[in-house]
Design a protein around this motif. Structure first.
Motif, short mmCIF file in Angstrom:
data_model
loop_
_atom_site.label_atom_id
_atom_site.label_comp_id
_atom_site.label_asym_id
_atom_site.label_seq_id
_atom_site.Cartn_x
_atom_site.Cartn_y
_atom_site.Cartn_z
N UNK A 251 0.82 -1.21 0.00
CA UNK A 251 0.00 0.00 0.00
C UNK A 251 0.85 1.26 0.00
N UNK A 252 1.91 1.26 0.81
CA UNK A 252 2.83 2.40 0.88
C UNK A 252 4.24 1.90 0.55
N UNK A 253 4.84 2.50 -0.47
CA UNK A 253 6.19 2.09 -0.86
C UNK A 253 7.24 2.61 0.12
N UNK A 254 6.93 3.71 0.80
CA UNK A 254 7.87 4.28 1.77
C UNK A 254 7.08 4.99 2.86
N UNK A 255 7.76 5.32 3.96
CA UNK A 255 7.09 5.92 5.10
C UNK A 255 6.60 7.32 4.81
N UNK A 256 7.20 8.00 3.84
CA UNK A 256 6.77 9.37 3.51
C UNK A 256 5.37 9.39 2.89
N UNK A 257 4.93 8.23 2.37
CA UNK A 257 3.61 8.17 1.74
C UNK A 257 2.47 8.05 2.75
N UNK A 258 2.81 7.86 4.04
CA UNK A 258 1.77 7.79 5.06
C UNK A 258 1.05 9.13 5.19
N UNK A 259 -0.22 9.13 5.57
CA UNK A 259 -0.94 10.41 5.74
C UNK A 259 -0.26 11.29 6.79
N UNK A 260 -0.31 12.60 6.57
CA UNK A 260 0.39 13.54 7.47
C UNK A 260 -0.35 13.75 8.78
N UNK A 261 -1.66 13.55 8.79
CA UNK A 261 -2.45 13.89 9.98
C UNK A 261 -2.65 12.70 10.90
N UNK A 262 -1.72 11.77 10.95
CA UNK A 262 -1.83 10.60 11.82
C UNK A 262 -1.23 10.95 13.18
N UNK A 263 -2.01 10.82 14.25
CA UNK A 263 -1.53 11.08 15.60
C UNK A 263 -0.87 9.82 16.16
N UNK A 264 -0.01 9.97 17.19
CA UNK A 264 0.74 8.81 17.70
C UNK A 264 -0.15 7.68 18.21
N UNK A 265 -1.23 7.98 18.93
CA UNK A 265 -2.08 6.93 19.51
C UNK A 265 -3.50 7.02 18.94
N UNK A 266 -3.60 6.93 17.64
CA UNK A 266 -4.89 7.05 16.97
C UNK A 266 -5.07 5.89 15.97
N UNK A 267 -6.29 5.31 15.93
CA UNK A 267 -6.64 4.32 14.91
C UNK A 267 -7.16 5.09 13.70
N UNK A 268 -6.40 5.05 12.62
CA UNK A 268 -6.70 5.84 11.42
C UNK A 268 -7.02 4.91 10.26
#
Length: 769
Positions: A251-268
């Motif tokens: 789904x994500x080729x690298x960590x930079x492709x993760x959504x920017x608005x993900x909080x540390x302790x959140x189910x997204x």
């Protein structure tokens, strides 16, 4: 001048018919090769190519060296010959005599044995076939000038269709003799009902015995044919087989492709990339939605909980699991560590509830997409419809199509174009049925039915709405399926009712004629454009009632199918796919039986027709024998899922020996026979012995039976003479242990005396003889 040739087949065996059909296929291939710009040798090459594609390479040697010649000022131009070497090019305006033939084909003994004993085919060891026509070369290809029928139905004739029994069946001969005497000397008097029943039962017994003999021969021949067919298919399967590999999830080729608005302790939930991002030790870790087995949100208490279960090794994956996930689990099971379950706790129930709803919705979308991909995976791309221009298009109006679009009644018009048919509904929906994709076309008139219909059974399924369909039907109702009945009584001579019946008869006749005329025009359009299409009509006289799905319907055979087209879901069984038929629950006590039609593809479950009345069994078995389909019968229902899995894994199923090639076994479906393969032969042999019955022999047998009964009676008296009334009186004072010991001694004494009597019987009988 012109030249035309046809081979007339009289009482042809099935092998000869199949060879003639192959010759027709070679004929069509050669016609396509006769195109302006092609060399003359392309005709010979097309014939050889067709035979190789049909696995008929043994017929290449039977082809003539010259397949025709040009006709001009001379009847035969020696410079323009259709052979394998001519490099002259076809030009528009040329006229050729296309003469195709097979010569010197051997006719096997097994093929001759199936022909009537009176037929002249019995004496043939070799045969040949020929087709010749005058062909004109045009800009559109080859055009046949001598338009005379050459289909198998046009040139095949059956004269000796009743195979007489050459054996010693006296009952059958007696029945035939009585019938001949009645035809020759009609007395006009009444005959005893018992004699009539005896003669009819003798005729039925003769027919059943003849069917059984033909079935034994048929099953042996079909076993050999299936062995050759499976050998050819296994060779093709080994060449074409491709192992499907598991697709890695990315789904994500690298960590930079993760959504920017993900909080540390959140189910997204990332709906776009089909991922669920879960916090593990404060770090966001993505999980593809296909790895999640289910998600549970218990009732919140002081805090809310969210439990997510994953597909793991060591436990059943389940039928609903994505196919790719099942392969990945199997691939990584030996060495990978799997996460089975994760539970999250939060004091804010709103966030976990939102995550639960989003995960459930994403799983639903992924599941629907997977089902849609599976539906469209094996779809064959159809050609685009070529609409007919500058000509009148055959059309049927005000038709209803089944299956329907999106659960609504679909009405519209059906048109026949150059390479297919197009149905246009009143809402603008379009369904195209291509001529090459039609496997069976069936026209069912409204005789004792509420509708007249045209049905197409397709080679490859097409999409109708969002579902894949292999059967398309167009019909018009003659009368409503349900009618309101007035409470008042109506007389049978009521003029209004008589007018209604008359109008209904006229409507039936008019609709039958309209549909029949449309079918004839469709056949002409298809033939004109180089396609082969022929409509079958069900044989209502051979029909029977049965339950193929969940209700009783009337099932009718056609030339190539066994079908019920009036009720939905449709029941259409292609007879070319049926390997064997088995009748279940065939007993004297039951009033109905079940019929199982076994598919040649053992990975598929058989077709079933339940609750068929016993009165139809003989007619069905006679029809199956005529169609050269083997059958067996048994008294109970079988576990076909287990049987098919066992048969599918048996490489020597159609062979009559075990793997050591010495130990005999039952070949094919012979193990389903109620009495075994030789049971009928024994019964026939006993029937032959009984046919030599005489009064003296009957008297001798009765005397012997009486003497045996007397000896048995004497032996019983001798064995009982050891006891007297005094012993019986003494026995009344015995306790249980003594009585048991006495009874055991009596049993031993009876066995010993009985053995002595049996040893003495043959001696006495030999003395009498």
């Amino acid at each position: 001048c012109s030249n035309i040739a046809r081979t007339l087949l009289v009482d042809p065996p099935k092998h000869v018919k199949e060879t003639y059909e192959t010759l027709l296929g070679v004929y069509q291939s050669c016609l396509k090769a006769m195109t302006p710009g092609y060399p003359l040798k392309a005709v010979y090459g097309a014939a050889v190519k067709y035979l190789r594609s049909e696995d008929k390479e043994d017929l290449i040697a039977s082809l003539p060296k010259t397949m025709g010649f040009s006709v001009g000022l001379d009847f035969r131009d020696p410079l323009l010959v259709l052979n394998a070497k001519s490099t002259v090019v076809f030009r528009e305006g040329m006229v050729f005599n296309l003469a195709l033939s097979f010569a010197g084909i051997k006719l096997s003994e097994s093929a001759r044995s199936l022909v009537n004993s009176k037929s002249a085919v019995k004496e043939l060891s070799k045969y040949g076939l020929v087709i010749a026509d005058m062909v004109s070369i045009t800009s559109n290809g080859a055009e046949v000038m001598t338009k005379y029928g050459k289909a198998l139905t046009d040139i095949s004739y059956t004269i000796n269709d009743e195979d007489e029994d050459d054996g010693g069946d006296e009952d059958g001969k007696l029945a035939r003799k009585i019938a001949q005497e009645e035809e020759a000397n009609p007395t006009g008097g009444r005959r005893s009902g018992r004699l009539a029943a005896n003669s009819s039962s003798a005729a039925d017994a003769e027919g059943a015995a003849e069917r059984e003999r033909r079935q034994i021969q048929l099953m042996a021949r079909r076993n050999e044919e299936r062995l050759r067919e499976l050998a050819r298919n296994s060779g093709k399967k080994n060449r074409d087989e491709k192992t499907a590999k598991a697709e890695e999830l990315d789904s994500y080729k690298r960590t930079k492709d993760l959504p920017d608005n993900v909080l540390p302790n959140q189910v997204k939930v990332d709906m776009a990339n089909q991922c669920v991002i879960l916090p593990i030790c404060g770090n966001p870790v993505p999980f593809h939605i296909s790895t999640i087995k289910n998600v549970v949100l218990p009732d919140p208490d002081a805090a809310a909980y969210l439990r997510i279960n994953f597909y793991t090794a060591g436990m059943a994956v389940g039928k609903d699991a994505p196919e790719n996930i099942a392969k990945l689990v199997q691939k990584y099971a030996p060495y990978a560590t799997f996460i089975r379950e994760m539970t999250f706790r939060s004091l804010d129930s709103h966030s976990l509830t939102t995550a639960f709803r989003q995960i459930s919705e994403l799983r639903k979308r992924a599941r629907m997409k997977e089902l849609r991909d599976q539906e469209e995976a094996n779809l064959v791309k159809q050609d685009k419809l070529v609409r007919t221009k500058n000509e009148r298009v055959p059309r049927l109006s005000d038709l209803t199509m089944r299956p329907v679009f999106a659960g609504r009644k679909t009405q519209g018009n059906l048109e026949a174009h150059s390479n297919g048919l197009r149905f246009i509904s009143t809402r603008g929906e379009i369904v195209d049925v291509m001529y090459p994709n039609i496997k069976h076309a069936i026209f069912q008139p409204c005789e004792n039915e509420i509708m007249v219909l045209i049905h197409f059974h397709l080679k490859n399924p097409i999409m109708v709405g969002k579902k894949k369909q292999q059967d398309i039907q167009f019909f018009t109702e003659v009368i409503d399926a349900s009618q309101a009945v007035d409470a008042g009584k109506r007389s049978m001579y009521d003029p209004d009712e008589m007018d209604d019946e008359q109008r209904e008869r006229q409507l039936r006749k008019r609709l039958n004629e309209a549909f029949k005329d449309f079918c004839r025009k469709v056949e002409q359009v298809a033939k004109k454009n180089g396609y082969s299409l022929e409509f079958d009509i069900p044989y209502r006289d051979l029909g029977f009632s049965g339950n193929p799905h969940k209700e009783m319907v009337f099932i009718q055979p056609t030339l190539n199918c066994l079908c019920n087209l009036t009720e939905t879901p449709f029941f259409v069984v292609d007879l070319s796919n049926v390997d064997h038929v088995h009748f279940e629950r065939v007993t004297f006590m039951s009033k109905a039986f079940d019929m199982v039609l076994i598919n040649k593809d053992f990975t598929k479950q058989p077709w079933r027709v339940d609750m068929i009345p016993n009165e139809d069994k003989d007619a069905i078995q006679e029809w199956l024998t005529d169609m050269e389909i083997s059958y067996t019968e048994g008294p109970m229902n079988l576990n076909w899922k287990q049987i098919m899995s066992t048969v599918d894994g048996d490489d020597r199923f159609y062979m009559d020996t075990e793997e050591d090639e010495v130990t005999p076994k039952e070949a094919g479906w012979e193990f389903l026979r109620m009495f075994g393969k030789d049971g009928d032969g024994d019964s026939a042999g006993s029937g032959d012995d009984d046919s030599g019955y005489s009064e003296n022999s009957g008297d001798e047998e009765s005397e012997e039976e009486e003497e045996e009964e007397e000896e048995a009676f004497d032996s019983e008296e001798e064995s009982e003479s050891d006891y007297d009334a005094d012993e019986d009186l003494e026995e009344q004072g015995m306790d249980w242990d003594e009585m048991e010991r006495e009874a055991a001694a009596d049993d031993r004494r009876r066995k010993r005396d009985g053995a002595d009597v049996e040893e003495s019987r043959p001696k006495r009988r030999n003395r009498r003889r």
